[in-house]
Design a protein around this motif. Structure first.
Motif, short mmCIF file in Angstrom:
data_model
loop_
_atom_site.label_atom_id
_atom_site.label_comp_id
_atom_site.label_asym_id
_atom_site.label_seq_id
_atom_site.Cartn_x
_atom_site.Cartn_y
_atom_site.Cartn_z
N ARG A 114 0.81 -1.22 0.00
CA ARG A 114 0.00 0.00 0.00
C ARG A 114 0.84 1.27 0.00
NH1 ARG A 114 -1.39 -2.12 5.33
NH2 ARG A 114 -0.30 -0.89 6.89
N HIS A 115 2.16 1.15 0.17
CA HIS A 115 3.05 2.31 0.10
C HIS A 115 3.37 2.72 -1.33
CE1 HIS A 115 5.69 -1.17 -0.29
NE2 HIS A 115 6.51 -0.37 -0.95
N LEU A 116 3.06 1.89 -2.31
CA LEU A 116 3.32 2.23 -3.70
C LEU A 116 2.42 3.40 -4.12
CD1 LEU A 116 3.50 -1.37 -5.19
CD2 LEU A 116 5.41 0.16 -4.71
N ARG B 31 -5.39 5.26 -2.86
CA ARG B 31 -6.63 4.54 -2.59
C ARG B 31 -6.68 4.20 -1.11
NH1 ARG B 31 -5.04 3.58 -7.64
NH2 ARG B 31 -6.57 3.09 -9.23
N ASN B 32 -7.86 4.07 -0.58
CA ASN B 32 -8.03 3.68 0.81
C ASN B 32 -8.12 2.15 0.85
OD1 ASN B 32 -8.70 3.39 3.48
ND2 ASN B 32 -10.21 5.04 3.46
N ILE B 33 -6.96 1.50 0.90
CA ILE B 33 -6.89 0.05 0.79
C ILE B 33 -7.66 -0.65 1.92
CG2 ILE B 33 -5.31 -1.93 0.78
CD1 ILE B 33 -5.34 -0.32 -1.83
N GLN C 234 -19.31 1.82 -1.96
CA GLN C 234 -19.64 3.18 -2.41
C GLN C 234 -18.72 4.20 -1.77
OE1 GLN C 234 -21.56 4.31 -4.74
NE2 GLN C 234 -21.25 6.44 -4.27
N ALA C 235 -18.38 4.00 -0.49
CA ALA C 235 -17.46 4.92 0.19
C ALA C 235 -16.08 4.85 -0.47
CB ALA C 235 -17.37 4.57 1.67
N THR C 236 -15.65 3.67 -0.84
CA THR C 236 -14.36 3.53 -1.53
C THR C 236 -14.39 4.26 -2.87
OG1 THR C 236 -14.06 1.36 -0.51
CG2 THR C 236 -12.71 1.83 -2.42
N ASN C 237 -15.45 4.07 -3.63
CA ASN C 237 -15.56 4.75 -4.92
C ASN C 237 -15.64 6.26 -4.75
OD1 ASN C 237 -15.47 2.37 -6.30
ND2 ASN C 237 -17.69 2.18 -6.48
#
Length: 169
Positions: free
Chosen positions: A36-38, A44-46, A94-97
């Motif tokens: 997730r550091h890339l 993005r909120n992984i 939906q929150a991720t999008n």
């Protein structure tokens, strides 16, 4: 009438699909968390994305094994699973999008040179629910969407727990 498992060909196919898909999904989630550091994953909120996929995956697994379990769960439990897991999973998705859309919009504004950010501060004299309402109105679009999705998820879970037929665990 004795309850027994459906161990026919369809039941084994469902179980094999569940195992195969889970075996593909877990390494992908581990890869995303470890990397997730890339830069292309950092925006993005992984954890939010993985939680959305995990909730929807649990819902799918429970739907798939419902045939195999052949009525071991009462209808109220199956209804509770459908009315909680699916809406919560879709809300998290939906929150991720919404978060990703916010980043894309900010990148467009940055590319155009329009980086003006307006900030609003709530009135410190307000108290009670009006204080929370004023704070909610100061949020940007992403935080506002996330807050309303969170509120709706809590209302959905509390409303379903209020029926009293099936416990939350």
């Amino acid at each position: 009438m004795a309850l027994r498992y459906n161990t026919d060909g369809l039941g084994f196919t469902y179980i094999a699909l569940v195992i195969a898909w889970t075996c593909l999904l877990l390494p992908a989630a581990i890869f995303l968390l470890r990397n997730r550091h890339l830069p292309f994953l950092r925006m993005r909120n992984i954890p939010l994305a993985i939680s959305a996929v995990a909730v929807l995956h649990v819902y799918w697994v429970l739907c798939m094994i419902a045939y195999v379990l052949n009525g071991f769960f009462p209808c109220a439990t199956e209804y509770w699973i459908m009315s909680v897991y699916l809406p919560v999973g879709i809300a998290l998705f939906q929150a991720t999008n919404s978060q990703l859309f916010s980043i894309a919009t900010a990148q467009k504004r940055y590319a155009k040179g329009d980086i003006v950010v307006e900030t609003r501060t709530p009135n410190p004299k307000t108290r009670g629910w009006r204080k929370w309402w004023a704070k909610l109105k100061t949020y940007n679009a992403t935080k506002n969407t996330m807050a309303w999705i969170g509120i709706a998820m809590i209302v959905q879970i509390v409303e379903e727990a209020g029926h009293g037929e099936t416990p939350l665990w």
